[in-house]
Design a protein around this motif. Structure first.
Motif, PDB file in Angstrom:
ATOM      1  N   ALA A 115     -13.500  98.966  -4.268  1.00 22.71           N
ATOM      2  CA  ALA A 115     -13.752  97.552  -4.569  1.00 22.71           C
ATOM      3  C   ALA A 115     -12.578  96.676  -4.181  1.00 22.71           C
ATOM      4  CB  ALA A 115     -14.058  97.373  -6.061  1.00 22.71           C
ATOM      5  N   LYS A 118     -12.165  97.498   0.165  1.00 26.97           N
ATOM      6  CA  LYS A 118     -13.440  97.567   0.877  1.00 26.97           C
ATOM      7  C   LYS A 118     -13.511  98.739   1.853  1.00 26.97           C
ATOM      8  CE  LYS A 118     -14.604  93.735  -1.189  1.00 26.97           C
ATOM      9  NZ  LYS A 118     -13.319  93.436  -1.825  1.00 26.97           N
ATOM     10  N   TYR A 181     -19.469  99.525  -4.986  1.00 30.03           N
ATOM     11  CA  TYR A 181     -18.029  99.287  -5.000  1.00 30.03           C
ATOM     12  C   TYR A 181     -17.437  99.921  -6.260  1.00 30.03           C
ATOM     13  CZ  TYR A 181     -18.937  96.006  -1.233  1.00 30.03           C
ATOM     14  OH  TYR A 181     -19.313  95.452  -0.039  1.00 30.03           O
TER      15      TYR A 181
END
Length: 873
Positions: A115, A118, A181
């Motif tokens: 998260a 990415k 994520y």
């Protein structure tokens, strides 16, 4: 008639009573539950309604429910009640039959990402709760699993060091795969402070060696920087600037552009600019991520004593066709991503080309005026003979890049890419009635082919095999003809061919310990042909072709404890021709004091075996067109840098304060570096060292719609060249105070920004007029010469520039599938005159026989409008 006030009072009283009664009724129709079994919930509904449930009490006891049930909307509420269970229901009159649904074949697919960065997470575990069924994500973070299960089946995603996530099979769609994520596990990392929005969202702390990560896909979608130029965006970070308003000539903590390494998909680029460096040659709309290292960097990178800018494209094949098309005031651009086999095989391509042959914008004119000022081109434009002078010039450039991604299995990912940039400048002149014609041609080409294969052996071991071939060509040719007959040719040529093969391994030997080890073979072949008029000794600058081969072994250990993060690495390079080793150890440490403060530091020794030269010889068109030479071979000029940095980070309640002090010393730099170009005619070849001390301060405050940050650098860069001066003197890039203040504001679809920049004047050397004592009877104009003594003892005027930008984004088409952006910028709003170089000459008056010291100033960009129009889908 009754009193109107009494009547009004009675109406209000009755209304309040009715509303209170209604609210009481509505509250009585809502049942509240806290971790109650489904059997208890069903019994409560039966007690409050006329419905009778038909169910298996033992089966419903296994599942619990927390929340509210509005019995007036029982049909909808029962769907929510049984959502996380395998049970469904049918309503027949006043009877509700509850029974287990049949097993169904469902497809679970998605991409697991960190998260924060990415980046895809390799070998994350995706499992069905209470079932012996699961799968691990592949090298691109993607997973694809077919599962026979009941409705309400819980799917759990787990990865070492991250918080587990749970989903229900209903949340997975057979058509669209999820993006999942994962957040860091606070119980494992405790009080670790990770900066997620460094200057704005999309800029975060990287995962290794104190790097900064730019999610450029997010940046182009949510922000508006100067035409989304990636190298101008990098200049928003503390400690990184350009002293000549260009994109390519980056100064990273006092390093020169030739000491920095810019990578495209792991391959080095030896030229990163169009219009002689004024804009970046990398198309921003295909870029996925940029990693920036200002100090210590991973030992897997090639040797450099400056900073690292690592540009990467996406590693995950797209699941749908997407792309963009747009234009600025200097070029047109487009990119396209195409899925060939969904989630398995994909292709992406992007390209740009200038249209100056169709339209010469004010932006392009200002760029070229800045580049060519006080060259022959500028002289001719201001010549008194301009009416009889015929000149012709053209500047063309383009770039394209493409990447093929293939993920044949969950454990194997293969990709290959190609990059090409080209710039071609032509200038010619002749006079009316004169058959003489002179023409200059400057051609710069950069080409890259790269490939990579990643294989995940298991959840703890990943291997990578990567290769690249990088080429650079720089040709500066001058031709003179008369009446079609060839008179003279003068050519300067510089080319590089570099190949590399790397095998790297990453092993997670414990939940908080990762070990990396690898080997790289690197070969560089360089050709340098200097133009006529060069007086450099070939023993110092080898002309012709040079080659150098290197065996590189690199190791790195990453330790992540509760409050302490330590990274230790080393790169050992064996120079084949010299039969010698160069070792480059480095380390990075971060220690969390509490939930708001973090200490950080890094140190290392770095080597560099290739360097930039300034343009040498008799060239009419002197532009920023770097030449390269190999070090560490026959010339023994390898640079060696020693660096150390210490810093403190404070982050809380929308405030961010990042303070970092640094020191670096680089040995074996030489006077043919571009930084010595203004004094090249007066200096003999010499070797010396540079010392840089600096302090970077970033102060940022984030509000709901406004971001504001204050970026200040205090620096001191000195040179030590005993052959020139017994004392150290300021380096040409010695900028004591460098300040920028940037404010951004988001108003729905409108994005506004204002950037104010200031830095103290750059140093320059002012000569003195010295009599020509060697010649008792000098010819007119040669009685004096320029004598340079106190090097860089003077300062130019300070630099001030204000830029403003406004960007508007909107959607078009059915389901708003077409996103459009209109962005306009105004550079140097107040048209401030900023000087970046001052050169001196002797002004001799033949009539009075008087000699004067005269100078010319080279100025940076005046007020310049920019425009970006872009649509993406």
């Amino acid at each position: 008639m009754s009193n109107p006030h009494t009547f009004l009072f009675n109406v209000i009283l009755i209304s309040v009573l009715l509303l209170s009664h209604s609210d009481a009724i509505s509250q009585s129709d809502i049942l509240h539950f806290e971790n109650s079994s489904l059997e208890q919930v069903v019994k409560s509904i039966e007690a409050e309604t006329e419905y009778v449930f038909n169910y298996d009490p033992k089966a419903l006891r296994e599942y619990n429910f927390s929340g509210q049930i509005a019995i007036n909307h029982l049909g909808t509420e029962l769907v929510r009640l049984f959502y996380y269970s395998p049970y469904i229901f049918d309503i027949e009159s006043n009877t509700i039959v509850v029974y287990k649904d049949e097993k169904k074949r469902v497809r679970l697919c998605g991409t697991i990402r960190d998260a924060l960065t990415k980046e895809p997470l390799v070998a994350a575990t995706i499992s069905a709760q209470d079932l012996a069924v699961g799968i691990q994500s592949g090298l691109s973070g993607f997973f694809d699993l077919d599962l026979d299960c009941y409705k309400g089946q819980i799917i759990e995603v787990s990865y070492v060091g991250f918080q587990n996530q749970q989903f229900v099979v209903q949340e997975f769609s057979s058509d669209d795969c999820l993006d999942i994520y994962m957040d860091y596990d606070d119980n494992l990392l405790k009080d670790d402070i990770v900066i997620k929005d460094y200057v704005f969202d999309g800029v975060t702390e990287g995962s290794t060696y104190g790097s900064l990560s730019l999610d450029y896909t997010k940046i182009t979608q949510n922000h508006s920087t100067v035409e989304h130029d990636i190298l101008k965006s990098v200049q928003l970070l503390p400690g990184i600037t350009s002293l000549d308003d260009s994109a390519a000539n980056l100064q990273i903590r006092g390093s020169s552009p030739g000491q920095n390494l810019v990578l495209w998909e792991g391959a080095p680029l030896y030229n990163v600019g169009h219009i002689f460096g004024m804009i970046s040659s990398i198309n921003p709309f295909i870029v996925s991520n940029i990693q920036v290292f200002k100090g210590a960097h991973s030992p897997q990178y090639d040797n450099r004593v400056g900073g690292i800018i690592d540009v990467s494209l996406s590693d995950v094949p797209t699941d749908k066709v997407q792309g963009s098309i747009g234009t600025t005031l200097t070029e047109a651009h487009a990119n396209l991503e195409i899925p060939i086999i969904k989630e398995k095989l994909g292709f992406e391509i992007a390209g740009r080309r200038n249209f100056s042959d169709l339209y010469s914008s004010e932006a392009l004119q200002n760029y070229t005026n800045k580049v060519f000022q006080f060259t022959l081109i500028d002289d001719f434009e201001n010549s008194d003979d301009s009416e009889s002078l015929n000149t012709n010039q053209s500047l063309n450039y383009y770039d394209y890049s493409a990447k093929l991604l293939y993920n044949p299995s969950e454990r194997l990912a293969i990709n290959c890419g190609v990059f090409k940039s080209h710039q071609d400048f032509n200038f010619s002149f002749s006079f009316d009635g004169d058959p003489f014609l002179s023409s200059d041609n400057v051609v710069v080409d950069t080409e890259v082919i790269s490939g990579e294969a990643k294989f995940s052996i298991n959840q703890h071991w990943e291997s990578t095999l990567s290769i690249y071939h990088s080429e650079y060509g720089n040709l500066n040719r001058r031709e003179e003809t008369e009446g079609g007959q060839f008179l003279r040719e003068n050519e300067q040529r510089n080319s590089i061919e570099e190949q590399s093969v790397t095998f790297a391994n990453a092993l997670r030997i414990a939940p908080n310990v990762t070990f990396g080890v690898g080997y790289e073979y690197n070969k560089k072949a360089l050709e340098l042909r200097l133009a006529e008029g060069t007086n450099i000794d070939p023993m110092l600058i080898p002309f012709g072709i040079q080659t150098a081969g290197f065996h590189n072994a690199f190791q790195s250990v990453h330790l992540n404890l509760a409050k302490l993060k330590v990274e230790i690495g080393n790169r050992s390079s064996y120079i084949i021709k010299k039969s010698a080793w160069a070792h480059s150890p480095r380390m990075n440490v971060q220690f969390v004091l509490n939930d708001a403060f973090k200490l950080k530091g890094d140190a290392g020794i770095y080597h560099q075996f290739i360097s930039q030269l300034f343009t040498l010889g008799d060239q009419q068109i002197q532009v920023d067109n770097p030449l390269w030479i190999l070090d560490g071979t026959s010339t023994n000029l390898s640079q060696r840098g020693n660096k150390i940095a210490l810093g403190l980070v404070f982050q809380k309640d929308g405030w961010l304060i990042d303070i970092e002090g640094y020191y670096s010393k680089t040995d074996s730099i030489n006077t043919i570096s571009p930084l010595f170009a203004p004094l090249s005619d007066e200096l003999e070849f010499s070797k010396g060292s540079s010392t840089v001390r600096g302090l970077d301060i970033l102060l940022k405050k984030q509000f709901s719609k406004v971001n504001a940050w204050f970026n200040y650098s205090l620096g001191k860069a000195r040179y030590d060249f005993l052959d020139i001066d017994q004392f150290s003197f300021p380096a040409p890039n010695d900028i004591r105070h460098n300040l920028s203040v940037l404010i951004t504001c988001k108003l729905n679809r409108l994005h506004l920004s204002m950037n104010t920049r200031y830095h103290s004047g750059m140093p320059f050397t002012k000569p003195e007029l010295e009599p020509n004592l060697d010649d008792p009877n000098p010819d007119p104009g040669f009685a004096y010469f320029l004598d340079y003594n106190a090097y860089n003892a003077e300062r130019l005027e300070h630099y001030v520039r204000l830029d403003v930008n406004a960007a508007y984004r909107f959607e078009l088409g059915r389901r708003q599938k077409l996103q459009c952006e209109i962005s306009t910028s105004l550079i140097n709003v107040f048209n401030q005159k900023n000087v970046f170089a001052r050169e001196f000459f002797i002004n001799y008056d033949e009539n009075t026989d008087i000699y004067n010291l005269a100078s010319i100033d080279k100025e940076l960009l005046p007020i310049t409008p920019l425009l970006l129009l872009r649509c993406s889908w």
